[in-house]
Design an enzyme around this catalytic site. Structure first.
Site, PDB file in Angstrom:
ATOM      1  N   LYS A  81      45.803  17.443  35.485  1.00  0.00           N
ATOM      2  CA  LYS A  81      45.472  16.034  35.231  1.00  0.00           C
ATOM      3  C   LYS A  81      44.430  15.581  36.249  1.00  0.00           C
ATOM      4  CE  LYS A  81      47.881  11.569  34.658  1.00  0.00           C
ATOM      5  NZ  LYS A  81      49.210  10.911  34.671  1.00  0.00           N
ATOM      6  N   SER A 156      50.424   8.411  30.448  1.00  0.00           N
ATOM      7  CA  SER A 156      49.031   8.584  30.775  1.00  0.00           C
ATOM      8  C   SER A 156      48.586  10.051  30.852  1.00  0.00           C
ATOM      9  CB  SER A 156      48.720   7.918  32.117  1.00  0.00           C
ATOM     10  OG  SER A 156      49.433   8.535  33.161  1.00  0.00           O
ATOM     11  N   SER A 180      54.870   8.898  32.229  1.00  0.00           N
ATOM     12  CA  SER A 180      53.595   9.518  31.851  1.00  0.00           C
ATOM     13  C   SER A 180      53.591  11.024  31.678  1.00  0.00           C
ATOM     14  CB  SER A 180      52.522   9.153  32.874  1.00  0.00           C
ATOM     15  OG  SER A 180      52.034   7.875  32.578  1.00  0.00           O
TER      16      SER A 180
HETATM   17  N1  GLN Z   1      52.884   3.759  30.821  1.00  0.00           N
HETATM   18  C1  GLN Z   1      53.361   3.383  32.124  1.00  0.00           C
HETATM   19  C2  GLN Z   1      52.372   2.472  32.783  1.00  0.00           C
HETATM   20  O1  GLN Z   1      51.385   2.180  32.169  1.00  0.00           O
HETATM   21  C3  GLN Z   1      53.644   4.586  32.921  1.00  0.00           C
HETATM   22  C4  GLN Z   1      52.441   5.188  33.501  1.00  0.00           C
HETATM   23  C5  GLN Z   1      52.732   6.408  34.305  1.00  0.00           C
HETATM   24  O2  GLN Z   1      53.831   6.939  34.288  1.00  0.00           O
HETATM   25  N2  GLN Z   1      51.742   6.804  35.059  1.00  0.00           N
HETATM   26  O3  GLN Z   1      52.560   2.024  33.869  1.00  0.00           O
END
Ligand code: GLN
Length: 486
Positions: A81, A156, A180
């Site tokens: 990532k 994400s 994410s």
């Molecule tokens: N979707 C969640 C957010 O937008 C989690 C994001 C993540 O785990 N990095 O904060």
């Protein structure tokens, strides 16, 4: 069956028996990326040609004994990532702010993978600074769900999930602050684990919300997941929140047996808002576990309904502070349009950050400002303690807690990106786990009538990844979910 169809443990077996070479594997992936990337759009930096060159050198060193290679992992490729620093490569966080940032050092997890001589296929797409649930908030490119190119891959870590599902990488690293790793794993039909907070070093991971962020493995099956976790865990003096624990071999936990295991089903996670097909699929998982001898019963985590609000207060507060460093002077993009110092700050941040990131900085600054701090941030921290306590209480009775990973399957591109609240609801089943700091995995358990993958989530006690793996593995061994074909 071609090379890219194999799991990592199958590749390892073939390398050991000399039925495959390191170069052949890396070549197969470089070719696969050429074929699939134009439709999926997952790589921000495609490094597969470099990986192939590296693979040839590694192969040479293995054959002349310079690399010992006892576990036969040397030369296995991986995708990362794009919020983890890999020395000498761009680390963009899918943001204009870091579009040209070249990491001067390796994240600790990368150092560990390099010590095993893995090769790096590339850096993959994500929501900007890991804020989002669909990868649509990437400022650099769009990534599609390989199961259905009209749908999002989740987020994400959508790039990581998409490359594993489309066989452009055998496995990948993602990061999880509120879901994410698990949510994109479930949207793309792969296995994703968020380890216990503190198990894996965050050094070299660009911070979003430091008390919630954790790096974890995203893989085709449970065995590969345990193998990758083995490689990245461990105390790190560069990360004061990383924990000293004895070294474990997580693959030892992979036994096909859940007899007597107690699994709780929190009713709050099965109610309103959970799609019927998802529910039906999870019901089958529950039946399977019962059939295999686990004791499964309904329970309650009634603080859960406050978890989402708590998460968005804490995560935004921490993000507003962490992202303060990107000001065009200390770090990040610098505007060309300035006369005064203040212009540099204001215009660099205005031009460098996307809307979602700005929304969180504003929200976070607000909940931390004097006058609102007690009402929001402090309250959220108090609720956080209650969430932890409630999980601890449930774990006095149960070995594991089972829920859906996401209330829906992958949604169509464009359907939520203009509605932040709806996007936030995509995390309703995953955020409380980060708040409590416990580990959780998403395991594929079927597909919807539209052919999109569904995943279930197993949550364990702090540092009890083994029980999670045991139950996930047993489910996998006794069912026949197939990854994306072709
Ligand atoms: N979707 C969640 C957010 O937008 C989690 C994001 C993540 O785990 N990095 O904060």
């Amino acid at each position: 069956m071609s090379i890219v169809d194999l799991t990592v443990h199958e590749l390892v077996e073939k390398l050991e028996k000399k039925e495959l070479t390191i170069t052949e594997i890396n070549k197969a992936y470089a070719e696969r990326i050429k074929e699939k990337e134009p439709e999926v759009g997952a790589f921000i930096s495609d490094l597969s040609e470099d990986a192939l060159e590296e693979a040839k050198k590694i192969e040479e060193k293995v054959s002349n004994g310079e690399i010992k290679n006892e576990n036969h992992l040397a030369g296995i490729p991986i995708a990362i990532k794009d919020n983890m620093c890999v020395k000498g490569t761009r680390t963009t966080c899918a943001s204009k702010m870091l579009e040209n940032f070249v990491a001067p050092y390796d994240a600790t997890v990368i150092e560990k993978l390099k010590a095993e001589n893995l090769t790096f296929l590339g850096k993959v797409n994500m929501d900007e600074f890991a804020m989002g649930a669909s990868t649509e908030y990437s400022a650099l490119q769009k990534t599609k769900n390989p199961w259905n190119l009209n749908c999002v891959p989740g987020g994400s870590s959508g790039g990581s999930a998409a490359v594993v599902a489309s066989k452009m990488a055998p496995w990948a690293l993602g990061s999880d602050t509120g879901g994410s790793i698990r949510q994109p794993a479930s949207f793309c039909g792969i296995v994703g684990l968020k380890p216990t907070y503190g198990l894996v070093s965050r050094y070299g991971l660009v911070a979003f919300a430091s008390s919630l962020d954790q790096i974890g493995p995203m893989t085709r099956d449970v065995r590969d997941n345990a193998m990758l976790l083995n490689l990245i865990v461990g105390h790190d003096e560069h990360d004061s929140t990383s924990i000293k624990t004895e070294k474990k071999d997580y693959t030892k936990a992979l036994v096909n047996d859940v007899k007597g295991l107690k699994i709780g089903l929190p009713k709050e996670y099965f109610g309103e808002g959970i799609n019927e097909e998802v529910k039906a699929s999870i019901d089958k998982v529950i039946e399977k576990y019962k059939e295999l001898g686990a004791e499964v019963e309904e329970c309650s985590l009634d603080i859960a309904e406050y978890a989402l609000a708590t998460y968005y207060i804490i995560a935004c507060a921490e993000a507003s502070s962490n992202l303060g460093r990107f000001d065009g002077i200390r770090y990040g993009y610098r505007t060309k349009n300035f006369k005064t110092l203040k212009d540099i700050y204001r215009n660099s941040r205005t031009e460098g950050f996307g809307d979602e990131v700005k929304r969180r900085i504003i929200l976070g600054t607000y909940v931390l400002s004097s006058g609102y701090y007690d009402a929001y941030y402090k309250k959220a921290q108090q609720v956080r303690t209650l969430v932890r306590q409630e999980f601890n209480k449930a774990f006095e009775k149960y070995d594991l807690i089972l829920t859906p990973t996401s209330p829906t399957t992958a949604f169509e591109i464009g359907t939520k990106s203009n509605n932040p609240l709806e996007m936030y609801l995509a995390d309703i089943c995953t955020v409380s786990i980060n708040i409590a700091g416990v580990p959780a995995i998403s395991v594929p358990c079927g597909t919807s009538s539209k052919g999109l993958p569904i995943g279930f989530q197993l949550i364990g006690k702090h540092f009890d990844e083994e029980t999670i793996y045991r139950a996930a593995y047993t489910y996998e061994q006794n069912t026949d979910f197939k990854g994306l074909e072709g």
